[in-house]
Design an enzyme around this catalytic site. Sequence first.
Site, mmCIF file in Angstrom:
data_model
loop_
_atom_site.group_PDB
_atom_site.id
_atom_site.type_symbol
_atom_site.label_atom_id
_atom_site.label_comp_id
_atom_site.label_asym_id
_atom_site.label_seq_id
_atom_site.Cartn_x
_atom_site.Cartn_y
_atom_site.Cartn_z
ATOM 1 N N ASP A 194 -16.765 -19.440 -42.869
ATOM 2 C CA ASP A 194 -16.512 -19.224 -41.434
ATOM 3 C C ASP A 194 -16.113 -17.773 -41.137
ATOM 4 O OD1 ASP A 194 -13.973 -19.036 -42.465
ATOM 5 O OD2 ASP A 194 -13.177 -20.802 -41.421
ATOM 6 N N GLY A 195 -16.118 -16.913 -42.158
ATOM 7 C CA GLY A 195 -15.809 -15.499 -41.929
ATOM 8 C C GLY A 195 -14.354 -15.134 -42.180
ATOM 9 N N GLU A 196 -13.497 -16.134 -42.381
ATOM 10 C CA GLU A 196 -12.095 -15.806 -42.676
ATOM 11 C C GLU A 196 -11.978 -15.269 -44.102
ATOM 12 O OE1 GLU A 196 -9.478 -19.032 -41.666
ATOM 13 O OE2 GLU A 196 -9.975 -18.902 -39.531
ATOM 14 N N ARG B 38 -5.729 9.873 -34.887
ATOM 15 C CA ARG B 38 -6.294 10.855 -33.948
ATOM 16 C C ARG B 38 -6.149 10.462 -32.486
ATOM 17 N NH1 ARG B 38 -11.873 12.958 -36.330
ATOM 18 N NH2 ARG B 38 -12.124 10.840 -37.042
ATOM 19 N N GLN B 39 -6.122 9.147 -32.203
ATOM 20 C CA GLN B 39 -5.885 8.750 -30.805
ATOM 21 C C GLN B 39 -4.371 8.735 -30.635
ATOM 22 O OE1 GLN B 39 -8.511 7.584 -28.455
ATOM 23 N NE2 GLN B 39 -6.952 7.769 -26.890
ATOM 24 N N HIS C 27 -3.288 13.149 -40.107
ATOM 25 C CA HIS C 27 -3.668 14.046 -39.010
ATOM 26 C C HIS C 27 -2.537 14.105 -37.976
ATOM 27 C CE1 HIS C 27 -6.521 16.359 -36.701
ATOM 28 N NE2 HIS C 27 -6.126 15.684 -35.632
ATOM 29 N N LYS D 24 -11.276 25.835 -31.056
ATOM 30 C CA LYS D 24 -12.225 24.725 -30.942
ATOM 31 C C LYS D 24 -11.962 23.947 -29.672
ATOM 32 C CE LYS D 24 -12.098 20.734 -33.519
ATOM 33 N NZ LYS D 24 -12.260 19.979 -34.761
ATOM 34 N N ASP E 126 -10.973 21.917 -43.630
ATOM 35 C CA ASP E 126 -10.667 20.967 -42.550
ATOM 36 C C ASP E 126 -10.011 19.739 -43.161
ATOM 37 O OD1 ASP E 126 -10.438 19.970 -40.029
ATOM 38 O OD2 ASP E 126 -12.549 20.209 -39.505
HETATM 39 C C1 R5P Z 1 -9.593 17.785 -35.687
HETATM 40 O O1 R5P Z 1 -8.573 18.106 -35.111
HETATM 41 C C2 R5P Z 1 -9.729 17.738 -37.159
HETATM 42 O O2 R5P Z 1 -8.992 18.728 -37.801
HETATM 43 C C3 R5P Z 1 -11.171 17.840 -37.597
HETATM 44 O O3 R5P Z 1 -11.633 19.132 -37.312
HETATM 45 C C4 R5P Z 1 -12.031 16.838 -36.906
HETATM 46 O O4 R5P Z 1 -11.483 15.577 -37.039
HETATM 47 C C5 R5P Z 1 -13.441 16.885 -37.485
HETATM 48 O O5 R5P Z 1 -14.220 15.960 -36.825
HETATM 49 P P1 R5P Z 1 -15.792 16.094 -36.771
HETATM 50 O O6 R5P Z 1 -16.302 16.115 -38.172
HETATM 51 O O7 R5P Z 1 -16.217 14.866 -36.010
HETATM 52 O O8 R5P Z 1 -16.115 17.357 -36.034
#
Ligand code: R5P
Length: 290
Positions: A35-37, A93-94, A126, A190, A217
């Site tokens: 069932d996916g569980e 990130r959010q 992050h 950026k 990065d």
């Molecule tokens: C953003 O603030 C991070 O440092 C990265 O630069 C970012 O998450 C990279 O994302 P993407 O590969 O989608 O450009």
Amino acid sequence: MRLVLPMPGNEAFAARLAAASGAELGRVETRRFPDGETYVRLLSATKGRAVDLVCTLADPDEGFLRLAFAADAARDLGAASVTLVAPYLAYMRQDKRFHDGEAVTSRTFARFISSTFDRLVTVDPHLHRYPGLEALYTIPGAVLHAAPLFSDWIRAHAPDALVVGPDAESEQWAAEVARGAGVPHVAMTKQRLGDRQVRVSLPDLSAYAGRRPVLIDDIASSGRTLVAAAEALRSLGFDPPDCLVVHALFAPGAYEQVTAVTSRIVSTDSVAHPSNGIDLATLMAVALAD
Ligand code: R5P
């Protein structure tokens, strides 16, 4: 003796971690019911032991529930403590509501993790708008940094580097990596225009002509940041850059796009990927022993 338990997909990293920390490497069985569980069974005894559940969180929606089941089972079965070892920590990130009605998922995810584990060990989360993990997480956390490992790589492979940070906020980080390698650094500015669209600009680089650009990065996801940076460097007459990435998330097709405009791409093994070339297990083993 500590017990290192890998969630599916984390077996190779967990084996390196167990070897580096002198811990026992255990096993977890998981499968889907019709069932996916999710079915989870710990195949190693946890009673009275410090348990390190290893699960990088590159695909958190798929893996979180079984991870929580495994953590609860370990505790139910008498573990003295349950630590989440997440070389990559998701949902950072959010970190604010950019548009009306949006969920601030970093806060919700932090609450889930904090209510499931006793401790969190991760690498370069992050932390863009948060000063530290403690602003989000209510459990103790150890935050480790790949910067010294990046410096080592540059010293060994690109001693004529110019370190290029991805955005203004990363300037301190780029400076630290460059200082450790004994090379200069700059940071781009950026602007993110959408999930897969960024615009970058570089400062005046005329003083660095002839140097090998090394883009650093913390995350490569759509790859657009690295591609835009490589193109901006090319327009200034630089050779294709090397790229050092902490977390190689690389969405489908992204790696190929970055490869086409760069020289070498090297990532840490926080997320298993063909670009992995910098090992984090030793660094994490030291933190777990503390
Ligand atoms: C953003 O603030 C991070 O440092 C990265 O630069 C970012 O998450 C990279 O994302 P993407 O590969 O989608 O450009």
